[in-house]
Design a protein around this motif. Structure first.
Motif, PDB file in Angstrom:
ATOM      1  N   ALA A 386       0.824  -1.207   0.000  1.00 17.60           N
ATOM      2  CA  ALA A 386       0.000   0.000   0.000  1.00 17.60           C
ATOM      3  C   ALA A 386       0.861   1.262   0.000  1.00 17.60           C
ATOM      4  N   ILE A 387       2.022   1.206   0.662  1.00 22.04           N
ATOM      5  CA  ILE A 387       2.904   2.367   0.692  1.00 22.04           C
ATOM      6  C   ILE A 387       3.727   2.472  -0.585  1.00 22.04           C
ATOM      7  N   CYS A 388       4.279   1.340  -1.051  1.00 19.67           N
ATOM      8  CA  CYS A 388       5.204   1.371  -2.184  1.00 19.67           C
ATOM      9  C   CYS A 388       4.494   1.672  -3.502  1.00 19.67           C
ATOM     10  N   MET A 389       3.252   1.236  -3.671  1.00 20.19           N
ATOM     11  CA  MET A 389       2.564   1.456  -4.937  1.00 20.19           C
ATOM     12  C   MET A 389       2.241   2.934  -5.163  1.00 20.19           C
ATOM     13  N   SER A 390       2.248   3.718  -4.106  1.00 21.88           N
ATOM     14  CA  SER A 390       2.019   5.163  -4.240  1.00 21.88           C
ATOM     15  C   SER A 390       3.308   5.941  -4.362  1.00 21.88           C
ATOM     16  N   ARG A 391       4.450   5.240  -4.402  1.00 16.92           N
ATOM     17  CA  ARG A 391       5.759   5.904  -4.474  1.00 16.92           C
ATOM     18  C   ARG A 391       6.664   5.149  -5.436  1.00 16.92           C
ATOM     19  N   LYS A 506      -2.070  15.714   7.581  1.00 12.65           N
ATOM     20  CA  LYS A 506      -2.455  15.216   6.272  1.00 12.65           C
ATOM     21  C   LYS A 506      -2.295  13.707   6.254  1.00 12.65           C
ATOM     22  N   PRO A 507      -3.285  12.984   5.836  1.00 12.05           N
ATOM     23  CA  PRO A 507      -3.180  11.517   5.844  1.00 12.05           C
ATOM     24  C   PRO A 507      -2.117  11.039   4.865  1.00 12.05           C
ATOM     25  N   VAL A 508      -1.538   9.905   5.178  1.00 10.53           N
ATOM     26  CA  VAL A 508      -0.499   9.316   4.329  1.00 10.53           C
ATOM     27  C   VAL A 508      -1.138   8.788   3.045  1.00 10.53           C
ATOM     28  N   VAL A 509      -0.540   9.141   1.926  1.00 12.09           N
ATOM     29  CA  VAL A 509      -1.048   8.676   0.633  1.00 12.09           C
ATOM     30  C   VAL A 509      -0.646   7.220   0.452  1.00 12.09           C
ATOM     31  N   GLN A 510      -1.600   6.344   0.295  1.00 16.72           N
ATOM     32  CA  GLN A 510      -1.334   4.931   0.101  1.00 16.72           C
ATOM     33  C   GLN A 510      -2.525   4.292  -0.585  1.00 16.72           C
ATOM     34  N   GLY A 511      -2.250   3.162  -1.236  1.00 15.39           N
ATOM     35  CA  GLY A 511      -3.318   2.414  -1.886  1.00 15.39           C
ATOM     36  C   GLY A 511      -3.630   2.846  -3.294  1.00 15.39           C
ATOM     37  N   THR A 512      -2.951   3.872  -3.812  1.00 13.10           N
ATOM     38  CA  THR A 512      -3.183   4.332  -5.176  1.00 13.10           C
ATOM     39  C   THR A 512      -1.852   4.334  -5.920  1.00 13.10           C
ATOM     40  N   LEU A 513      -1.897   4.071  -7.204  1.00 16.63           N
ATOM     41  CA  LEU A 513      -0.686   4.061  -8.023  1.00 16.63           C
ATOM     42  C   LEU A 513      -0.262   5.497  -8.325  1.00 16.63           C
ATOM     43  N   ARG A 514       1.013   5.785  -8.078  1.00 13.84           N
ATOM     44  CA  ARG A 514       1.521   7.135  -8.252  1.00 13.84           C
ATOM     45  C   ARG A 514       3.025   7.072  -8.508  1.00 13.84           C
ATOM     46  N   VAL A 515       3.537   8.024  -9.274  1.00 18.04           N
ATOM     47  CA  VAL A 515       4.956   8.092  -9.610  1.00 18.04           C
ATOM     48  C   VAL A 515       5.549   9.342  -8.982  1.00 18.04           C
ATOM     49  N   LEU A 516       6.738   9.197  -8.379  1.00 15.36           N
ATOM     50  CA  LEU A 516       7.460  10.316  -7.791  1.00 15.36           C
ATOM     51  C   LEU A 516       8.757  10.546  -8.557  1.00 15.36           C
ATOM     52  N   ASP A 517       9.200  11.792  -8.551  1.00 15.57           N
ATOM     53  CA  ASP A 517      10.483  12.155  -9.144  1.00 15.57           C
ATOM     54  C   ASP A 517      11.548  12.195  -8.058  1.00 15.57           C
ATOM     55  N   SER A 518      12.752  11.786  -8.425  1.00 13.43           N
ATOM     56  CA  SER A 518      13.867  11.757  -7.491  1.00 13.43           C
ATOM     57  C   SER A 518      15.050  12.502  -8.097  1.00 13.43           C
ATOM     58  N   LEU A 519      15.865  13.099  -7.226  1.00 13.91           N
ATOM     59  CA  LEU A 519      17.062  13.786  -7.672  1.00 13.91           C
ATOM     60  C   LEU A 519      18.220  12.844  -7.973  1.00 13.91           C
ATOM     61  N   GLY A 520      18.071  11.577  -7.646  1.00 10.52           N
ATOM     62  CA  GLY A 520      19.116  10.612  -7.933  1.00 10.52           C
ATOM     63  C   GLY A 520      19.837  10.161  -6.684  1.00 10.52           C
ATOM     64  N   PRO A 521      20.531   9.022  -6.756  1.00  5.29           N
ATOM     65  CA  PRO A 521      21.222   8.506  -5.563  1.00  5.29           C
ATOM     66  C   PRO A 521      22.375   9.382  -5.101  1.00  5.29           C
ATOM     67  N   TRP A 522      23.065  10.086  -6.023  1.00  2.77           N
ATOM     68  CA  TRP A 522      24.190  10.896  -5.576  1.00  2.77           C
ATOM     69  C   TRP A 522      23.715  12.060  -4.714  1.00  2.77           C
ATOM     70  N   CYS A 523      22.663  12.718  -5.107  1.00  2.00           N
ATOM     71  CA  CYS A 523      22.140  13.838  -4.305  1.00  2.00           C
ATOM     72  C   CYS A 523      21.645  13.355  -2.945  1.00  2.00           C
ATOM     73  N   GLY A 524      21.002  12.184  -2.915  1.00  2.00           N
ATOM     74  CA  GLY A 524      20.568  11.646  -1.633  1.00  2.00           C
ATOM     75  C   GLY A 524      21.730  11.305  -0.720  1.00  2.00           C
ATOM     76  N   ALA A 525      22.801  10.728  -1.281  1.00  2.00           N
ATOM     77  CA  ALA A 525      23.978  10.414  -0.468  1.00  2.00           C
ATOM     78  C   ALA A 525      24.700  11.670  -0.017  1.00  2.00           C
ATOM     79  N   SER A 526      24.737  12.706  -0.848  1.00  5.42           N
ATOM     80  CA  SER A 526      25.356  13.968  -0.454  1.00  5.42           C
ATOM     81  C   SER A 526      24.625  14.595   0.729  1.00  5.42           C
ATOM     82  N   MET A 527      23.309  14.541   0.695  1.00  3.61           N
ATOM     83  CA  MET A 527      22.541  15.096   1.799  1.00  3.61           C
ATOM     84  C   MET A 527      22.678  14.251   3.059  1.00  3.61           C
ATOM     85  N   ALA A 528      22.676  12.913   2.897  1.00  5.96           N
ATOM     86  CA  ALA A 528      22.802  12.034   4.064  1.00  5.96           C
ATOM     87  C   ALA A 528      24.166  12.168   4.717  1.00  5.96           C
ATOM     88  N   THR A 529      25.219  12.310   3.918  1.00  3.33           N
ATOM     89  CA  THR A 529      26.551  12.469   4.488  1.00  3.33           C
ATOM     90  C   THR A 529      26.714  13.813   5.171  1.00  3.33           C
TER      91      THR A 529
END
Length: 593
Positions: A386-391, A506-529
């Motif tokens: 239910a969580i993954c199909m909306s993301r 705001k309720p968590v969006v789940q149970g519906t098919l949806r596509v999200l945009d991502s900045l990519g793994p490098w940007c995520g690792a830069s922010m996490a580090t």
């Protein structure tokens, strides 16, 4: 005494009081005086040495691309590729000789398709891992000196690698960084998790359409649940583009499927560079023949803006047969072929979808991408699905093909609409669904099981009912079947609703098919580090030089309780440092492969 007595003490400056008697300096008022200043030797050195301890280099390593930069930056400083030009030695000027580019067949003979453009292959049997380390060292050293502008001081490294990377390749990468760049530690991060973080969410279904394979990873609360893979990726797309161009040059149908073997690639009709150029810049993907059902529960459908022009001038892409000119300079002789615009979409559809073949024909490693994504969602637990199909998040080089992400999403919506979330399929299930008698007998609620029917039988023997009431009850049960308690809505808590309204919940969006945009793994690792988020695994240089990859423990062999029950005092810190210096270090999820 006479000279000192002539000066009044209340009028003396504070500097004179602290410095004492300066009669000699007053006697020479014109003498230059420069105060002594403390000179820091490091202030005249390189500016990068001031932040050498704080700088962390983030490296995203792929089979064909290398992205690296500093932690905290929004984009990488360098995006490098591993091609034939990167492998030239110093003083090799053959690229400027006349006829060098026309002699590409001799350079590509005896090598697998596209081997000069890859850093590694997933099949490491018989693979030269020393050459992999040399290629990586040359690209890293070139990026450090030309793009990052840093000196040779050791710096910590954060490495982003896919979760399916074999241990021999990880060992080669670690040896290159530890031995040749003297990094004190390497932190390992998973590319699907970093893509989820870069999308601004904690869970998601990551569809990574890379070079060797397409991997689908389910991430739930920053943890990888399961990974699925298929060979329908960029390498197969370039091979199919080679077949497509070869058939056009030889006058055969564009999508002819005859003798599709590796031996045909040895003919070298078109070069690898031109096939990749056509696949990257000219291929596109058309929409499915059946339109998926649009969910309009959240509001009105979106109205897309378009230019006001005559409808007769607009032509749908699926009906556009206008010729597209493709110049092929690697042919002998060079040619310019005209390809209908519609046929450029057939290659992408044959590689990623294969609609003409039954799904039962495919092996487990060559399932179409949309069918694999549907099966991945079907095999997940209910709450995770239910969580993954909306993301749903797309990443990888092949996802940049025009219309491919929308086509995959539409195909997934069609499969969900037709089959639902029932994993059982077959002729027996279809007959059962079409037979109304079997459905009526099996549609009783869960409370009317064997225990409930036995209890009802005992109550009917003890209670007395009139004959007039039993027919009416039977008719009432047949007319209005009992409702399922699981489908009844819960009571509204007004106090809880007021609290949520005040907190802007705001309720968590789940149970519906949806596509999200991502900045990519490098940007995520830069922010996490930059935010000091703990990595999945951290390997110290001393431990790696002593033990190598064989010293890594399994993730389940590490005592997590001892690490959690440590004090933050002086004694606790000493014990934690002693435990970190022990043999309890791990490669995370990569050590369990």
């Amino acid at each position: 005494m006479s000279s000192s007595a002539g000066v009044s003490l209340p009028h003396r400056a504070v500097s004179n009081i602290r410095a004492g008697d300066r009669s000699s300096s007053q006697a020479l008022p014109n003498a230059p005086h420069t105060p002594n200043r403390p000179i820091v030797s490091s202030s005249f050195g390189s500016p990068s040495t001031l932040r050498a301890d704080d700088e962390v280099i983030v490296i995203e390593l792929g089979s064909r691309k290398l992205r690296l930069g500093f932690a905290g930056d929004s984009t990488p400083k360098r995006i490098g590729s591993f091609g034939p030009e990167q492998q030239r030695r110093a003083g090799d000027f053959r690229a400027w000789e006349p006829g060098y580019h026309a002699d590409w067949r001799n350079r590509a003979s005896g090598k697998p398709w596209g081997a000069d453009h890859e850093l590694w292959q997933l099949d490491v049997r018989g693979h030269n891992l020393g050459l992999v380390g040399d290629k990586l060292e040359r690209e890293l050293r070139d990026a450090f000196t030309k793009y990052l502008l840093i000196d040779s001081r050791p710096r910590r490294v954060t490495l982003i690698i896919p979760p399916t990377l074999p241990i021999p390749l990880i060992s080669t990468v670690f040896d290159t960084i530890f031995y040749r760049f003297q990094s004190p530690s390497i932190s390992l991060l998973s590319s699907p998790i970093m893509s989820t973080l870069a999308a601004g969410t904690r869970s998601g279904l990551i569809i990574d359409m890379g070079w060797h394979e397409t991997t689908i990873t389910a991430v739930y609360e920053f943890k990888e649940v399961r990974t699925w893979r298929t060979v329908r990726a960029g390498k197969l797309l370039v091979k199919e583009t080679y077949e497509f161009l070869t058939n056009i040059i030889r006058g055969r149908p564009a999508m002819a499927r005859t003798e599709r073997t590796e031996d045909r690639l040895e003919e070298h009709v078109v070069s690898f560079e031109e096939c990749e150029e056509v696949a990257t810049r000219m291929l596109w993907c058309k929409r499915p023949t059946r339109e998926p059902a649009q969910d309009t529960s959240e509001g009105l459908p979106t109205l897309h803006e378009q230019d006001e022009q005559d409808e007769s001038e607009t032509v749908a892409p699926a009906d556009d047969h206008s010729p597209m000119s493709i110049t092929l300079n690697s042919c002998c002789p060079p040619k310019t072929v005209d390809v209908p615009f519609l046929e450029l979409a057939e290659t992408c559809e044959a590689v990623f979808f294969e609609p003409q073949v039954s799904p039962y024909y495919f092996d487990d490693h060559e399932v179409p991408v949309h069918l694999l994504a549907y099966r991945a969602l079907l095999q997940l637990p209910l709450d995770v699905r239910a969580i993954c199909m909306s993301r749903i998040i797309f990443m990888g080089g092949c996802s940049n093909i025009i219309g491919l992400k929308g086509r995959i999403f539409d195909e997934i919506c069609l499969l969900v609409k037709e089959r639902g979330w029932d994993p059982i399929r077959g002729k027996g299930v279809d007959q059962y669904k079409e037979n109304t008698k079997l459905q009526r007998g099996g549609s009783r609620k869960a409370s009317e099981g064997p225990v409930a029917t036995a209890a009802a039988a005992t109550t009917t023997t003890t209670t007395t009912t009139t004959p007039a009431e039993s027919p009416s009850n039977a008719e009432g049960n047949e007319a209005t079947p009992p409702a399922n308690p699981a489908h009844t809505p819960s009571e509204v808590d007004h106090v809880e609703e007021m609290i949520k309204k005040d907190r802007n919940y705001k309720p968590v969006v789940q149970g519906t098919l949806r596509v999200l945009d991502s900045l990519g793994p490098w940007c995520g690792a830069s922010m996490a580090t930059q935010l000091k988020i703990p990595a999945l695994a951290t390997v110290e240089r001393e431990l790696w030089l002593q033990q190598g990859a064989n010293g890594a423990c399994r993730p389940n062999e590490v005592d997590v309780k001892m690490q959690q029950r440590q004090s933050m005092g002086a004694g606790g810190l000493i014990r934690s440092q002693a435990s970190q210096a022990s043999n309890n270090w791990t490669l995370g999820v990569w050590g369990a492969i």
